[in-house]
Design a protein around this motif. Structure first.
Motif, PDB file in Angstrom:
ATOM      1  N   SER A 164     -11.168   5.167  -6.059  1.00  0.00           N
ATOM      2  CA  SER A 164      -9.929   5.148  -5.289  1.00  0.00           C
ATOM      3  C   SER A 164      -8.692   5.324  -6.157  1.00  0.00           C
ATOM      4  O   SER A 164      -7.570   5.192  -5.694  1.00  0.00           O
ATOM      5  N   HIS A 213      -5.760   9.072   5.317  1.00  0.00           N
ATOM      6  CA  HIS A 213      -6.916   9.315   4.433  1.00  0.00           C
ATOM      7  C   HIS A 213      -7.705   8.017   4.345  1.00  0.00           C
ATOM      8  O   HIS A 213      -7.352   7.020   4.985  1.00  0.00           O
ATOM      9  N   ARG A 214      -8.737   8.027   3.519  1.00  0.00           N
ATOM     10  CA  ARG A 214      -9.632   6.862   3.475  1.00  0.00           C
ATOM     11  C   ARG A 214      -8.898   5.550   3.200  1.00  0.00           C
ATOM     12  O   ARG A 214      -9.248   4.516   3.747  1.00  0.00           O
ATOM     13  N   GLN A 215      -7.862   5.595   2.369  1.00  0.00           N
ATOM     14  CA  GLN A 215      -7.249   4.352   1.918  1.00  0.00           C
ATOM     15  C   GLN A 215      -6.198   3.780   2.868  1.00  0.00           C
ATOM     16  O   GLN A 215      -5.690   2.691   2.630  1.00  0.00           O
ATOM     17  N   ASN A 216      -5.851   4.528   3.932  1.00  0.00           N
ATOM     18  CA  ASN A 216      -4.904   3.926   4.887  1.00  0.00           C
ATOM     19  C   ASN A 216      -5.313   4.095   6.352  1.00  0.00           C
ATOM     20  O   ASN A 216      -4.607   3.635   7.243  1.00  0.00           O
ATOM     21  N   ASN A 241      -8.345  -3.396  -7.569  1.00  0.00           N
ATOM     22  CA  ASN A 241      -7.932  -2.198  -6.843  1.00  0.00           C
ATOM     23  C   ASN A 241      -9.038  -1.884  -5.840  1.00  0.00           C
ATOM     24  O   ASN A 241      -9.843  -1.017  -6.046  1.00  0.00           O
ATOM     25  N   ASP A 242      -9.031  -2.654  -4.787  1.00  0.00           N
ATOM     26  CA  ASP A 242     -10.207  -2.560  -3.900  1.00  0.00           C
ATOM     27  C   ASP A 242     -10.239  -1.261  -3.127  1.00  0.00           C
ATOM     28  O   ASP A 242      -9.219  -0.673  -2.841  1.00  0.00           O
ATOM     29  N   ARG A 243     -11.411  -0.822  -2.820  1.00  0.00           N
ATOM     30  CA  ARG A 243     -11.529   0.415  -2.073  1.00  0.00           C
ATOM     31  C   ARG A 243     -11.652   0.123  -0.593  1.00  0.00           C
ATOM     32  O   ARG A 243     -12.638  -0.334  -0.152  1.00  0.00           O
ATOM     33  N   ILE A 267       0.890   4.220  -2.866  1.00  0.00           N
ATOM     34  CA  ILE A 267       0.543   5.627  -2.605  1.00  0.00           C
ATOM     35  C   ILE A 267       1.678   6.556  -3.038  1.00  0.00           C
ATOM     36  O   ILE A 267       1.462   7.569  -3.677  1.00  0.00           O
ATOM     37  N   ALA A 317     -10.627  10.337  -3.937  1.00  0.00           N
ATOM     38  CA  ALA A 317      -9.905   9.095  -3.640  1.00  0.00           C
ATOM     39  C   ALA A 317      -9.389   9.058  -2.208  1.00  0.00           C
ATOM     40  O   ALA A 317      -8.971   8.011  -1.716  1.00  0.00           O
ATOM     41  N   LEU A 358       0.837  -1.201   0.000  1.00  0.00           N
ATOM     42  CA  LEU A 358       0.000   0.000   0.000  1.00  0.00           C
ATOM     43  C   LEU A 358       0.881   1.264   0.000  1.00  0.00           C
ATOM     44  O   LEU A 358       0.652   2.204  -0.760  1.00  0.00           O
TER      45      LEU A 358
END
Ligand code: SF4
Ligand code: SF4
Lengths: 104, 387
Positions: free
Chosen positions: B366, B169-172, B385-387, B138, B208, B134
């Motif tokens: 994302s 943020h949302r992705q981590n 590429n999962d959200r 990023i 994203a 991840l």
């Protein structure tokens, strides 16, 4: 870090010292003592400045409190309480270290 | 003992500005990473326009004379400049306390040891995530994470205190407990959990990156627990992100009150994102002394104090508490930097941005747009590429 330990619990025989990355500085422009640390600038009052000057890695907490008590003719217990609270707070932030080297 | 952040060194509330305390020196915009939330402007300064070593040395002398106490060498990636060592040495010589804010990927142990010798006092290394895959996605750097871990270890080995900076943020955000453990394992003194601020690159990537309210609530709880558990071991800096707050941040302690930023080409900015406000003209250290700029630069004086404020700030009792929030965010969201920051619940736009945040957190794609010198490149589509 040459004999200076981090993350300390203060005891009477702890010999506190400012680590290299914490600098006590007299700021000419603002005409006051400041304590510079990572991402922080602390503003010690007069007594705190005096305590910090005594944190030289040689004097133990007991010794520096005794010195202050004598100088101000004040009860040691009270000074001990204040000094320990102030220094432990600095230590918890990583702004105070302990000299663990043997005294020559 | 009081902390200058909360503010015995601040100028009196009624005075528009005081002596500058610390300065962010963005010595280059070059960087081997391409984070989608990078705080650099979309139009970055090219290498050819960067201030020379001699120019920076002159600036460092001026900073000390002006009353500045701390300097943060940042970027871009400050270690991409081969003269970093000379600049740190000069900062030490003029009595400035120096911090290095770095991605860590270009550092070697020898270089860190030399910086230590030159008087560097503190290193902050940014991490994109705690999970390697991840993190590297990023930052768009194949070996970035591994290099950062190495640089963090060397930082401690040469005797420098370490701050781990994690932009969340949302992705981590789901990794926050791991990020905290990682900071402890790296023997950091501080962890800065920085929610993305949405201007510049991050605004392009807002859909994203925007976290959900549930994520923020959970993060706040995780930080609260960790702070208690790690008292005396790790300090954690954490601020709730603007979009879900009711009151804006006192951005930069107020525009041009105590801080400024110098861009790679020498422009002096009230905040690192100020160039995102189009139409403002910033003065350069190439044309004026810093003392002149601090006092007279029109871009600084424009939003100093409270006279420039429109309603609802103008008649608000809190106007000298937060100075109306962030000018860059007001500009990004309303098109006028003088408006009340929409992070404030009293702003007429507050509801709208709150709803936008919710919507983007729920259905935003994302896929990132990566930061680079050509205006950004979209992340390739990946299956899975999962959200
Ligand atoms: S945020 Fe990422 S891309 Fe921007 S300067 Fe820092 S490491 Fe480089
Ligand atoms: S109206 Fe303006 S001054 Fe009042 S709280 Fe909101 S941003 Fe701050």
């Amino acid at each position: 870090m040459n004999g200076a330990r981090r993350h300390i619990q203060l005891a009477l025989d702890t010999r506190p010292i400012l680590p290299r990355h914490v600098k006590l500085k007299f700021d000419k422009q603002r005409e006051r003592w400041l304590l510079l640390a990572p991402e922080r600038i602390l503003v010690p009052d007069e007594i705190a400045v005096e305590v910090l000057h005594l944190c030289d890695g040689k004097a133990s907490i007991a010794a520096l409190v005794a010195e202050l008590a004598a100088k101000y003719d004040a009860p040691e217990a009270e000074i001990m309480r204040d000094v320990r609270a102030m220094l432990q707070d600095l230590a918890d932030k990583g702004f105070l270290a302990e000299n663990t080297e043997a005294i020559p | 003992m009081t902390d200058a952040k909360s503010d015995p060194l601040a100028p009196a509330k009624s005075t528009p500005f005081g002596l500058p305390l610390s300065v962010l020196a963005e010595i280059t915009h070059r960087c081997p990473l391409q984070c989608p939330y990078c705080s650099n402007p979309i139009e970055m300064d090219r290498a050819a326009s960067e201030l020379s070593t001699e120019e920076w040395q002159r600036v460092l002398h001026e900073l000390a004379d002006l009353g500045v106490l701390q300097i943060h060498f940042s970027g871009g990636e400050p270690t991409a400049r081969t003269d970093l060592l000379e600049l740190v040495q000069c900062a030490t010589d003029v009595g400035l306390y120096s911090n290095l804010i770095t991605s860590g990927v270009l550092l070697t142990k020898d270089r860190l040891a030399a910086l230590y010798q030159a008087g560097l006092s503190h290193v902050q290394i940014s991490f994109q995530a705690s999970d390697e895959t991840l993190a590297n996605r990023i930052g768009a750097h194949r070996r970035g994470h591994a290099k950062k871990l190495e640089a963090a270890k060397w930082t401690r080995e040469v005797g420098l205190p370490l701050t781990v900076n994690a932009v969340v943020h949302r992705q981590n955000l789901h990794e926050l407990p791991d990020l905290i453990d990682m900071a402890v394992a790296l023997d950091a003194d501080r962890l800065e959990v920085a929610n993305v601020q949405y201007y510049g690159w991050a605004l392009k990537n807002r859909a994203a990156l925007m976290p959900s309210e549930a994520q923020i609530e959970e993060a706040t709880a995780v930080v609260d627990t960790a702070r208690k558990r790690l008292l005396g071991i790790l300090e954690i800096d954490y601020v709730v992100p603007d979009y879900y707050a009711l009151r804006p941040k006192k951005c930069m302690g107020g525009w041009g009150r105590q801080f400024f930023n110098i861009s790679p080409a020498g422009k002096v900015l009230p905040c690192h994102a100020a160039e995102s406000i189009t139409g403002l003209v910033f003065d350069s250290v190439r044309d004026h002394s810093l003392a002149w700029i601090w006092e007279h630069s029109p871009a600084f004086n424009l939003y100093r104090g409270t006279d420039w404020m429109p309603e609802p700030c103008r008649s608000c009792a809190l106007r000298e508490e937060d100075y109306g929030g962030c000018r860059c965010q007001a500009f990004a969201l309303t098109g006028n930097a003088a408006n009340t920051d929409p992070a404030c619940a009293l702003s007429p736009q507050h509801d709208e941005i709150f709803q936008t945040a919710r919507r983007e957190a729920a259905d935003g794609s994302s896929r990132f747009i990566y930061r680079n010198f050509i205006g950004g490149t979209a992340e390739p589509e990946v299956e899975n590429n999962d959200r």
